[in-house]
Design a protein around this motif. Structure first.
Motif, PDB file in Angstrom:
ATOM      1  N   UNK A 174      61.197  22.094  48.191  1.00  0.00           N
ATOM      2  CA  UNK A 174      60.995  21.675  46.436  1.00  0.00           C
ATOM      3  C   UNK A 174      60.393  22.040  45.817  1.00  0.00           C
ATOM      4  N   UNK A 175      59.058  20.867  46.227  1.00  0.00           N
ATOM      5  CA  UNK A 175      57.760  19.979  45.576  1.00  0.00           C
ATOM      6  C   UNK A 175      56.972  21.627  45.089  1.00  0.00           C
ATOM      7  N   UNK A 176      57.130  22.540  46.485  1.00  0.00           N
ATOM      8  CA  UNK A 176      56.733  24.289  45.813  1.00  0.00           C
ATOM      9  C   UNK A 176      57.241  24.956  44.350  1.00  0.00           C
ATOM     10  N   UNK A 177      58.585  24.973  44.563  1.00  0.00           N
ATOM     11  CA  UNK A 177      59.435  25.472  43.614  1.00  0.00           C
ATOM     12  C   UNK A 177      59.146  24.781  42.336  1.00  0.00           C
ATOM     13  N   UNK A 178      59.204  23.308  42.181  1.00  0.00           N
ATOM     14  CA  UNK A 178      59.105  22.291  41.223  1.00  0.00           C
ATOM     15  C   UNK A 178      57.768  22.496  40.732  1.00  0.00           C
ATOM     16  N   UNK A 179      57.132  22.856  41.440  1.00  0.00           N
ATOM     17  CA  UNK A 179      55.756  22.826  40.349  1.00  0.00           C
ATOM     18  C   UNK A 179      55.203  24.313  39.838  1.00  0.00           C
ATOM     19  N   UNK A 180      56.427  25.546  40.435  1.00  0.00           N
ATOM     20  CA  UNK A 180      56.431  26.540  39.754  1.00  0.00           C
ATOM     21  C   UNK A 180      57.225  26.097  38.373  1.00  0.00           C
ATOM     22  N   UNK A 181      58.307  25.473  38.319  1.00  0.00           N
ATOM     23  CA  UNK A 181      59.436  25.274  36.563  1.00  0.00           C
ATOM     24  C   UNK A 181      58.215  25.009  35.991  1.00  0.00           C
ATOM     25  N   UNK A 182      57.317  23.510  36.579  1.00  0.00           N
ATOM     26  CA  UNK A 182      56.877  22.908  35.748  1.00  0.00           C
ATOM     27  C   UNK A 182      55.529  23.888  35.357  1.00  0.00           C
ATOM     28  N   UNK A 183      55.072  24.592  36.093  1.00  0.00           N
ATOM     29  CA  UNK A 183      53.729  25.556  34.840  1.00  0.00           C
ATOM     30  C   UNK A 183      54.523  26.794  34.261  1.00  0.00           C
ATOM     31  N   UNK A 184      55.686  27.012  34.428  1.00  0.00           N
ATOM     32  CA  UNK A 184      56.128  28.569  33.771  1.00  0.00           C
ATOM     33  C   UNK A 184      56.817  27.938  33.529  1.00  0.00           C
ATOM     34  N   UNK A 185      58.344  27.184  34.119  1.00  0.00           N
ATOM     35  CA  UNK A 185      59.469  26.923  33.225  1.00  0.00           C
ATOM     36  C   UNK A 185      59.451  25.996  32.114  1.00  0.00           C
ATOM     37  N   UNK A 186      58.164  25.751  31.289  1.00  0.00           N
ATOM     38  CA  UNK A 186      57.970  23.606  30.934  1.00  0.00           C
ATOM     39  C   UNK A 186      58.993  22.547  31.468  1.00  0.00           C
ATOM     40  N   UNK A 187      58.942  23.129  33.385  1.00  0.00           N
ATOM     41  CA  UNK A 187      59.828  22.096  34.407  1.00  0.00           C
ATOM     42  C   UNK A 187      60.717  21.808  34.090  1.00  0.00           C
ATOM     43  N   UNK A 188      61.759  23.186  33.210  1.00  0.00           N
ATOM     44  CA  UNK A 188      63.235  23.243  33.568  1.00  0.00           C
ATOM     45  C   UNK A 188      63.654  24.082  34.536  1.00  0.00           C
ATOM     46  N   UNK A 189      64.926  24.124  35.257  1.00  0.00           N
ATOM     47  CA  UNK A 189      65.666  24.229  36.551  1.00  0.00           C
ATOM     48  C   UNK A 189      65.623  26.433  35.859  1.00  0.00           C
ATOM     49  N   UNK A 190      65.204  27.257  36.621  1.00  0.00           N
ATOM     50  CA  UNK A 190      65.318  28.042  36.383  1.00  0.00           C
ATOM     51  C   UNK A 190      66.175  28.975  37.980  1.00  0.00           C
ATOM     52  N   UNK A 191      66.568  30.100  37.785  1.00  0.00           N
ATOM     53  CA  UNK A 191      67.594  30.922  38.892  1.00  0.00           C
ATOM     54  C   UNK A 191      66.246  31.265  40.108  1.00  0.00           C
ATOM     55  N   UNK A 192      65.101  30.797  39.383  1.00  0.00           N
ATOM     56  CA  UNK A 192      64.419  31.500  40.731  1.00  0.00           C
ATOM     57  C   UNK A 192      64.294  29.614  41.329  1.00  0.00           C
ATOM     58  N   UNK A 193      64.279  28.290  41.422  1.00  0.00           N
ATOM     59  CA  UNK A 193      64.376  27.436  41.841  1.00  0.00           C
ATOM     60  C   UNK A 193      66.047  27.217  42.668  1.00  0.00           C
ATOM     61  N   UNK A 194      67.125  27.415  41.627  1.00  0.00           N
ATOM     62  CA  UNK A 194      68.182  27.542  42.317  1.00  0.00           C
ATOM     63  C   UNK A 194      68.259  27.681  43.880  1.00  0.00           C
ATOM     64  N   UNK A 195      67.585  29.271  43.522  1.00  0.00           N
ATOM     65  CA  UNK A 195      68.121  30.276  45.012  1.00  0.00           C
ATOM     66  C   UNK A 195      66.903  29.764  45.999  1.00  0.00           C
TER      67      UNK A 195
END
Length: 490
Positions: free
Chosen positions: A232-253
């Motif tokens: 989850x830490x690595x997925x959260x870092x991804x949404x911070x950098x690439x999605x403004x810190x908001x949940x993405x479909x990639x994060x949920x999957x």
């Protein structure tokens, strides 16, 4: 419990295996130092950042904006506030528009537009703490990425056959122009390794996991405190950098169900200080243990070296009360221990960590531990862990008198925490004196003028032309260290 550690710089010329061990150890240590430094800065900065988000700070900003205004102008601003308060108390359905009330009161003044702009900026300014914590999270993961890329490069350097196999799969490795620009075969190898590292770094965390599993039979899950949390830490870092810190479909999957249960696409993922601290622990343990596991896997003859590094890492984190890190490291250490002392040291440190986490279920196991035939240090450990102060102090006094425990052990060793503050412990510390040369600032090194390698004065390799250096004059991260005397060990 602490054991001595070996340390070496990647700049010293060794056999390929020794060089590999030095480079892996150095990369792991730098990663450790950087995470420590980042968390120290974070802990210090958070109270100051919270002040920026406080109402008093916003009020102070407005007071500064009004400081140059006349009394009459300030009164106009005050009347706008009073009008807003009065309308708010009426409880109308829509509610008063504060900015509209303020603008109607000051729009005819020369200073009105500038004040209105400052007021809007102050009221609309996003909180600083979430931004700061998000940046810290990105930095934590970035430090792991630096470590990971170093480990991949070290893998290809120690296993050239893997690089050759990768080159065959890739087809043509270099163009004719590139070959002409290379001076040596070493240049070509370095470039090829760099390309492999870059290609892997552009992949996902899953790709990284497959690389270590496929190439070295090392499973990421074995080195994580909590595998779901680490992912989850690595997925959260991804949404911070690439999605403004908001949940993405990639994060949920890609996260475990417990992290996806209460959020939907577009929701902001909140980060607090506790989350950052837990993420730092997860990354620190995972990165360091992965490094040690890789070192042992590819240089089995250097097990003692990596075991020693793990002891040092475990103890220093025990001092810092990172109990989750210590428990994970101790569990791993018990699997690679090279003897009874290793095994007992890891076991004691694990018990200290568990009790630090509030887990008293280990008490029966500690009570059943037979220390009759063991060294006095283990007898001391058992008494301390069970809170038997009188018995523990009797052994501690004996160990100090014999020189088996020194000044640093007694003031720092986390095992002795139950004794600190007791009359007997205080009486012992009153008799103690700071040993000569104990302070780092007093420690003297000798630098080889040709290689730049640092030695202790007692090292037999020190020559008459070596230069004296103090700890304040060296860079701990880039210093070249003598492997024989370990000048920074302890």
């Amino acid at each position: 419990m602490s054991q001595s550690a070996s340390s070496a710089s990647p700049d010293i010329q060794f056999t390929p295996v020794q060089k590999f061990c030095a480079e892996v150890s150095y990369a792991a240590d730098v990663f450790w130092w950087h995470i420590d430094a980042l968390m120290e800065v974070t802990d210090t900065s958070i109270p100051e950042v919270e002040k920026l988000d406080s109402h008093s700070e916003r009020s102070s900003t407005l007071k500064n904006a009004m400081a140059t205004l006349s009394e009459g102008s300030v009164n106009k601003i005050g009347k706008a506030f009073e009008e807003y308060d009065a309308l708010s108390k009426e409880g109308s359905e829509d509610g008063p528009n504060f900015m509209e009330i303020m603008w109607n009161g000051i729009k005819g003044e020369p200073w009105g537009p500038a004040f209105m702009s400052r007021l809007h900026e102050t009221l609309q300014r996003p909180p600083r703490l979430p931004i700061f914590l998000q940046s810290t999270m990105v930095s934590l993961v970035s430090n792991f990425e630096v470590l990971f890329s170093s480990l991949v490069a070290d893998y290809y350097e120690i296993t050239p056959q893997a690089l050759e196999a990768a080159s065959r799969d890739k087809g043509k490795e270099f163009s004719l122009r590139e070959l002409k620009e290379m001076d040596t075969l070493s240049d070509a190898i370095d470039i090829a390794i760099g390309r492999r590292v870059d290609e892997l770094m552009f992949g996902s965390f899953t790709d990284w996991k497959k690389f270590f599993s496929g190439k070295m039979n090392l499973d990421f899950e074995d080195y994580a405190i909590n595998w779901d949390s680490l992912q989850e830490i690595f997925q959260r870092r991804h949404v911070i950098v690439h999605n403004g810190g908001r949940v993405s479909l990639r994060y949920l999957r890609n996260v475990a169900p417990q992290y996806a249960a209460d959020v939907k696409v577009g929701d902001a993922l909140r980060i607090d200080q506790k989350y950052v601290e837990q993420a730092a622990d997860e990354l620190l343990a995972f990165g360091f243990l992965l490094s040690m596991a890789m070192g042992i896997k590819l240089a089995k003859q250097e097990l003692l070296h990596f075991n020693s590094r793990l002891h040092t890492f475990t103890y220093r984190n025990l001092v810092r009360k990172r109990y989750r890190v210590v428990e994970k490291c101790a569990n791993f250490g018990e699997k690679i221990s090279a003897g009874m002392d290793d095994d007992l040291t890891y076991r004691v440190n694990k018990w200290i960590a568990k009790k630090g986490l509030g887990d008293e279920t280990v008490d029966p196991e500690i009570r059943d531990w037979d220390t009759v035939a063991l060294d006095s240090r283990y007898k001391l450990a058992k008494h301390c862990l069970l809170g038997q102060e009188a018995e523990a102090m009797e052994i501690l006094e004996s160990l100090y008198a014999s020189g088996d425990l020194g000044f640093e052990d007694i003031i720092e060793w986390p095992l002795l925490q139950p004794l600190r503050g007791t009359p007997a412990y205080t009486a012992l510390t009153r008799r103690m004196e700071v040993p000569e040369g104990w302070h780092l600032s007093e420690k003297i090194f000798f630098e080889n003028p040709k290689s730049g390698t640092l030695h202790l004065q007692k090292c037999p390799m020190v020559g008459n032309d070596f230069k004296r250096k103090t700890i304040d004059q060296i860079d701990r991260e880039s210093a070249s260290l003598c492997k024989r005397c370990n000048p920074l060990a302890g």
